[in-house]
Each structure stands twice: as C-alpha cells, then as structure tokens.
Scaffold this motif. Sequence first.
Motif, mmCIF file in Angstrom:
data_model
loop_
_atom_site.group_PDB
_atom_site.id
_atom_site.type_symbol
_atom_site.label_atom_id
_atom_site.label_comp_id
_atom_site.label_asym_id
_atom_site.label_seq_id
_atom_site.Cartn_x
_atom_site.Cartn_y
_atom_site.Cartn_z
ATOM 1 N N UNK A 73 7.484 38.076 -50.324
ATOM 2 C CA UNK A 73 7.671 36.772 -50.966
ATOM 3 C C UNK A 73 7.299 36.802 -52.449
ATOM 4 N N UNK A 74 6.606 37.848 -52.883
ATOM 5 C CA UNK A 74 6.233 37.998 -54.297
ATOM 6 C C UNK A 74 6.127 39.486 -54.612
ATOM 7 N N UNK A 75 7.268 40.170 -54.760
ATOM 8 C CA UNK A 75 7.246 41.634 -54.877
ATOM 9 C C UNK A 75 6.942 42.173 -56.268
ATOM 10 N N UNK A 76 6.740 41.300 -57.257
ATOM 11 C CA UNK A 76 6.499 41.785 -58.618
ATOM 12 C C UNK A 76 5.031 42.175 -58.802
ATOM 13 N N UNK A 77 4.773 43.345 -59.390
ATOM 14 C CA UNK A 77 3.381 43.765 -59.631
ATOM 15 C C UNK A 77 2.790 43.049 -60.844
ATOM 16 N N UNK A 78 1.481 43.054 -60.917
ATOM 17 C CA UNK A 78 0.783 42.470 -62.063
ATOM 18 C C UNK A 78 -0.529 43.209 -62.254
ATOM 19 N N UNK A 79 -1.211 42.901 -63.330
ATOM 20 C CA UNK A 79 -2.535 43.454 -63.622
ATOM 21 C C UNK A 79 -3.035 42.824 -64.897
ATOM 22 N N UNK A 80 -4.335 42.856 -65.129
ATOM 23 C CA UNK A 80 -4.889 42.217 -66.320
ATOM 24 C C UNK A 80 -4.549 42.988 -67.580
ATOM 25 N N UNK A 81 -4.391 44.313 -67.483
ATOM 26 C CA UNK A 81 -4.039 45.129 -68.636
ATOM 27 C C UNK A 81 -2.557 45.473 -68.608
ATOM 28 N N UNK A 82 -1.913 45.548 -69.761
ATOM 29 C CA UNK A 82 -0.498 45.942 -69.787
ATOM 30 C C UNK A 82 -0.255 47.316 -69.166
ATOM 31 N N UNK A 83 -1.256 48.211 -69.231
ATOM 32 C CA UNK A 83 -1.097 49.562 -68.680
ATOM 33 C C UNK A 83 -1.483 49.625 -67.209
ATOM 34 N N UNK A 84 -1.862 48.493 -66.616
ATOM 35 C CA UNK A 84 -2.386 48.530 -65.258
ATOM 36 C C UNK A 84 -1.727 47.555 -64.309
ATOM 37 N N UNK A 85 -0.426 47.406 -64.373
ATOM 38 C CA UNK A 85 0.276 46.516 -63.439
ATOM 39 C C UNK A 85 0.514 47.258 -62.127
ATOM 40 N N UNK A 86 -0.540 47.344 -61.324
ATOM 41 C CA UNK A 86 -0.459 48.105 -60.072
ATOM 42 C C UNK A 86 -0.859 47.275 -58.853
ATOM 43 N N UNK A 87 -1.069 45.977 -59.032
ATOM 44 C CA UNK A 87 -1.480 45.112 -57.923
ATOM 45 C C UNK A 87 -0.324 44.226 -57.467
ATOM 46 N N UNK A 88 -0.358 43.880 -56.200
ATOM 47 C CA UNK A 88 0.554 42.898 -55.640
ATOM 48 C C UNK A 88 -0.290 41.798 -55.012
ATOM 49 N N UNK A 89 0.185 40.578 -55.099
ATOM 50 C CA UNK A 89 -0.577 39.471 -54.529
ATOM 51 C C UNK A 89 -0.865 39.724 -53.055
ATOM 52 N N UNK A 90 0.144 40.193 -52.335
ATOM 53 C CA UNK A 90 0.014 40.600 -50.936
ATOM 54 C C UNK A 90 0.658 41.973 -50.799
ATOM 55 N N UNK A 91 0.022 42.849 -50.031
ATOM 56 C CA UNK A 91 0.461 44.248 -49.956
ATOM 57 C C UNK A 91 1.927 44.335 -49.528
ATOM 58 N N UNK A 92 2.677 45.220 -50.192
ATOM 59 C CA UNK A 92 4.085 45.404 -49.853
ATOM 60 C C UNK A 92 4.269 46.444 -48.752
ATOM 61 N N UNK A 93 3.831 47.669 -49.041
ATOM 62 C CA UNK A 93 4.064 48.755 -48.084
ATOM 63 C C UNK A 93 2.808 49.548 -47.763
#
Length: 862
Positions: A73-93
């Motif tokens: 339902x929210x597959x886009x990654x994010x992170x507080x740092x521009x170099x660290x967008x490795x989190x998902x609100x809810x785990x994908x896989x």
Amino acid sequence: MSGDFSIIGRPTAMIDAAEKTTGVGKYTDDLSLPGMLTGKILHSPYPHALIKSIDTSRAENCDGVVAVVVGKDAPNPYGILPVGHDEYALALDKVRYVGDNVACVVAVSESIAENALESIAVEYELLPAYFDPEESMRAQTNLIHGSKPGNLEKDYHHVFGNPDQGFAEADQIAEARFIANEVTHAAMEPHSTLASFELDPHTGKPGRLTVWSSTQVPYYLQHKLSLVLEMPMSQIRVIKPLVGGGFGGKSEVIPIEIIAAIAARKAQAPVKITYTREEVFWAHRGRPRTIIDLKTGVKTDGRITAVKARVVQDGGAYCSYGVVTILYSGALLGALYDIPNIQYDGYRVLTNKPACGAMRGHGTVNVRFAFESQLDELATKIGMDAAEIRQRNLLQPPCITVNGLRVQSYGLPECIEKTVERSGWKQRKGKMPKGRGLGIACSHYVSGAANSIIRSDMPHSTVNIKIDRDGGVVVYTGASEIGQGSDTMTAQVAAEVLGCSLPRVRVIAADTDLTPIDIGSYSSRVTFMAGNATLRAAREVKKLIAAAAAQKMICGADDLIFRDDLVFKKGTRDTTVKKALADEVDLTQAGASVSGRVEGQILRRSLQQKRNEEGPKDWMTFEEAVVAAIDFHGALTGTGSYAPPQEARGGKHKGAGVGPSPAYSYSAQVAEVSVDEETGEVTVHKVWAAHDCGRALNPVSVEGQIIGSVWMGMGQALTEEMVWKDGMLMNPGLLEYRSPSSVESPEVEPIIVESIDPEGPFGAKECSEGSLAATIPAIANAIYDAVGVRLHESPFTPERVLAAVRAKNQAKALNLTQGVDPTSPQRFREHGGSLCFKGKGPQRHALDPARQEAPSVRGGAD
C-alpha cells in the motif's frame, strides 16, 4: 548576566508552563476527531527473514475492522538522509529486526484492532542474522541490504596533519579499546500520530492531508509524506502539538507517522496510532553500541601530539542518521583541544536490530568517554594533574582546527577554572578517604550544523513577525518546541528587540500551513539559528515603527530607544517618561495583559487625542508607536532568515560537511563519587558542571538544561543499557531499562559561563547537549580516583565495577561479565546466560555462523 537588557538574561518562566502544569495543554494522543479510528501494528517476531506471503483476509472480516494496510500500500522507500532511503513504512519483502513493521489493522477500537492482528497469517523464510557489528562486517551472503556489501552502511577515513610523526614525538602513548553500550531516549511521551484526509469537493475522494504528530521535524515529515504518498507538499499539513520530550528520538520520520497517513487514506477516515512503550523501544533511534579503539600520544609537558581513533558503530537495520553519526564521532575529536595530528577511521555497520539514530550529544558522547578517560590515564603516566593537562591543550581562538572547524568563542578555560574552584579540586583530589574520589572531564557540541542534511541553499530558519494595531506581537516560526524552551527564547528575543513586554508576544510554531520553513529541532540549532532569524525579523519591523515614531517626535530614527513598552528619545530619562505616563493614564489599565492585548481603550481614545492636541513629545507608548507605523506603512510585518556563513561550513574533504558549526559550546565537569568495594555499587554525590553557552538568554532555562544533560549522562554512565539476546530486546520498558530516578540523582551545581559569541543572537550558543558527554568520563575518572580501576566499558554497573575491583585486588574471579574484562573489553557480549532463554526468542537459523548452540549448563552467566 542581564546587563543593559530588559528581557534577556533574566530568569523567565516558560511561556507554555501553565498549559503543561495544569493539564490543559494537548499532546498528540489527547487529540480526537469525529469518526476517528485506531490503528495497531503487527511486528516481526524474527530478526531477519523473507516475507513469503501475507494473508489479511481473516483480519479484514473481523467485526469492527475497517481496513488492513500492508507494505504494497506504500511501496516507496524513505529515510531522513538523502543517501539513506532504505526504509519502508511497512516491510515489502523482508523483515530486518525483531519489531520491524509488517501490517497495520485499522478498527473502531484498540481492542478490536489488537485482536485482529492475531488473525493475520504471515509466512516467513528465516535468514542468518547479524548482531555483532564486527561479525556483521565479515558477512558475504544474506546481507541485510543487498546494496550494502559487508553490511557496511558507510565508512570514512580521515588523516589530518602527520599522525605517525606525532606519535614518534610523543613521550607517552596510551592505546586501548573502549566499548559504550546502547542506550535510548526514554522520553515520557510515546510516539503518537493522528492523520486525517479532507474530502476533495470536486471528486469526493481523499484530498488534503493533515497530520498531527509528536515530532521534532515537521518540515522533514511533510517532505517524506510527500515522497511516500506521492502527494504534493502543498497538499500536506503537519502540525506539532505539545511534545513530551524528544532528545533526538523524534528528530527523524518514524514509521508510525507514515503508517497513520497510509491507513487514513485506505480507511477514508481519521486514524490515530500511539505506540506502546515496547514499540517505542523497537522504533528506537537511540545511541548505537560503539567500539572505540583509541591511541593518544603526549609530551611530558602535557601537550597532545597525535590521536588515532577507529570507531565501529552498531547501527541497526537501517541507515537513519548513521552517516552523520559516524562523521560526528570523528569530526568532533577536534574543536575541544588543540590536536595537531588526527587519524580517524569510522565504520557504520548494519545489524539485525532496531535502527540507531540521533540522541542528545549526537555522535560525540561515546568517543568523548574514551578520549577523556585516556587523557586522564596519560596525565597519571606523566605525573600531571588531570585538570592541568586539559589546560595545556587549549585552543587559541579565533582559530581553525586541523580538520577545518572554525572556533570563535571559547569558554572552556573558564569552565575548567570554575569547576576546579567550586569543587575544591586542588585541596581534595587524591586526598579523600579510600573508596571516594573526584574526576574531571570536558566536552563540547555544535550550535546547529552549518550544512543542512537536505543539500539545499535555502535558509536554515525563517521567522515572520506581525504586529497588530493594539501592540500585540505575533511571531510565526517553524521551530519545534519540544520542552527545551525554544518558544520562550523566541518570544524573549522578539520582545528585547522591540522593547515591548514579554506578555505582548505570542508565538505560533510548527504548523506547515502557517509557519515558514525551519528544518527542525536537532543538533542544538534552534537558539542560534531560529534565534538569529527572530532577531532579524524583529529588527526589520522595528525599523518601520522607529521611522513612524521619529516623524511623530521630530527626530532621527536612530535617536530612539525602545524599552519597557515605551519609545523615547536618547537622553530622556526612563524614570521621567514613566512618571509622565503615570500622570496621564493608570498604568495597570494601559499595560499589556497576559494575552498580549492592551486592556481598556484609553490609549486609543482620550489619551491619544490629548497627546495629538499637545503636539510632539519626547516619548510615546509602544502601542502609540505601532499605531503611527500602521498609519504610515499599512501592514506591520517583518521577516528574518538565517543560514550559517560560508566560512563556517568546513573543508573540502569527503565528509567535511558534518562537524562544522557556526559556534561550539564548551563544558567542564567534576564528579564526586564513592564506590562500595564489596558490591561494586557506585554512588555519585555531586557534580559541578560549568557550561559555556555564549550568553544565557534565560538563565533558569540554561541551568535546567545543564542539570538535565548531567542527569542523562549519569544514566548512561551507571545504569542505562539496552540488553540484547539473539536480536530480542530483553528490557523494553521503563522499569527494566532503569533510567536514574530522583532518588539516585545527585546534587548538580550548574555554572553558567558566558563567552558572548560574535554571531549568536545576543551572543548566545547552545546549552542543551554539550554538557552530557563530559559526565560519563568524569564519573569514570572519579571511580579510578576512588578505587584505582579504569573502566573501559559503560555503563559502570555493579557487576563490571566489582569484577574490575576483584581483579585488581587479585581476589577469586567471579563470572559476572560473561568473560569480558570491563577494564579491557575486546568484544560485545550478549545477555541472559546459556539456559535462561533457551528455546525462547527468535529461532536460530541452521546456517547462521554467528549463532552457535550454547552448551547446556545450569544457571545463567549474568
């Protein structure tokens, strides 16, 4: 401290004190909207596993369940740092730690949502898990993130000067490993978020999103919501209600904040999610477990010749602020003492535990514990007093350090002098009864980062000021009040510049629809940056008032003084003005009320008419001046912005952007402790803490911040530690985590030192973080003075202290620390013994080389 000022420099109550102390103030979890639903989150029971399938059908069919949200339902990654967008609100896989977020149930009540969680069927395929950072760095397969070879988030290698030559010139060298275990913020208020969509009147579908959240960074939250939900930022409003403590734990976007918005969109109703205390511990973002291999060389005269540090941080499963944290650990070896040669090797490592992030004293605390402890050891080796060796290595400001940090104001010499004097250091050190001792240490911190993490040239802070016709002043700031007193500081600065009374000023803060952009409350940036922006906005609007008042009084604008709700010509005695005003109008009737409005209309009616008939005078009230300015200029507004000057932004080497600051605070502390050699218990009796805050805008607030920093540092020094067993947090509650209580808190004597920074607002610098890092080594050094053992692993629990004391006294060894020598630790240890938790916790994977089956022995080792 107050000098020629009327507002700043005087002890002032927080402007939000009444609503907090009476319970009238609203925190996020206090809020409610019509039709609001409750969300509860399903967390992973495994530290590392693939998600093969998720079946939510049974949960969706439960009575009272409105929606179930999963990763797709929210597959886009994010992170507080521009170099660290490795989190998902809810785990994908894949899940990467015990507690990782898997699904969210939205229901009409909390109990229904919790029960429905049990109906969600998740099929996992277990993977090898990594818990020790040095083991994790050797991983070649089953990586935590496929894009990070060796589970290495980031490594940096810096050399300044010539360290090899520096060590060759040294007369004494100390080299040792230090370990600082993991701690968390333990703020009173758990994370909470309420999200609500407005219906688009044209389509009938969800339109604008409003999010209320306990955050330190409203603007960053707005930005990340925009990325994940694929919505324009203009369609997202973030409001920060009262925040019950942050300490860095709310300085980045926490999954709950994204999940609540996703859930509200799917449920088409307002959704609130509030973490349980256990979930707060899983969200974490605290200070990482850290290994520090440190080498320091000194001459016999005490001068430091070289420092070499290798730092390995156990960063958890996601990047978070990790890149910044590991850079701060190296960069801030400089700017405290004059060190000509530095080598730094920093490793931020991924492990299968909750992500670590920013915590009070971000990046500096653990390395400072090691350095100040080792400096004490070297002082002993060369026969020099511990205070004196620090005085031998002072900077000579204004200066640029060897790693490119600009220092302009530097109150450390006075901090050392004051603590030495107040504690009776020279008279008592080394002369106290056995088991009682004194220790000294120093620390420092940034007054905000000179370079923004969002890689933008926009101002770091912007403030708008509007003045109403009755003299009420409204300040709009995006800065987040999180209990540190930033709203009060903002009001004080505005009132001081405008010469009006503090009750006239109202602060509207941290609402992205109403307030200009401010990049958040972290890195002790708000006083320096938002304070400067407020100063400039107030000066801008003051010019408009002064121009109008000068025409009324037939003088130059520069000839006017604004003070005590009056505007008068230079040379006019303040007492003369007040007496004349008292003769014309009852001051209590004309004065400003608590709301910032003037009670009674006499100034706008008969008095103004009378004064107009009399012609020009040498003075007028603030309200009269405001009315004149509005008559001349129309709207009375001002805007001020602040961005650090280019010369404060550091060098050009890789990673040089982290560490530079427009100013640094300084602290020195002396701790007095006693040690029970039979039990290993350490009691802190008193701490003398001197802090250079530039100028104390509100002395009572500064003293409170110093005391709070010492208290938090004492927790990390003596009791606080996150206890892990196979990736499972064994103490996820405030009872088991053991922050110091009021019973255990010692007397703290705060000492304010004012160095008056040339660029700070009225000379002010940070005061809320710089003192913390000195507390831990001050206690460690006091323990050495008391019983002659140097502890290289924190916290200094009774088990560790007793093991060290017994080893020193050659007493029979007791396995109190699972074979890890607290005076010379070489590895992290896990807790719980070999039998206590056998068969419990996350399942061990057969191929996991890091997890060996424990021998079957009776009892636990800890």
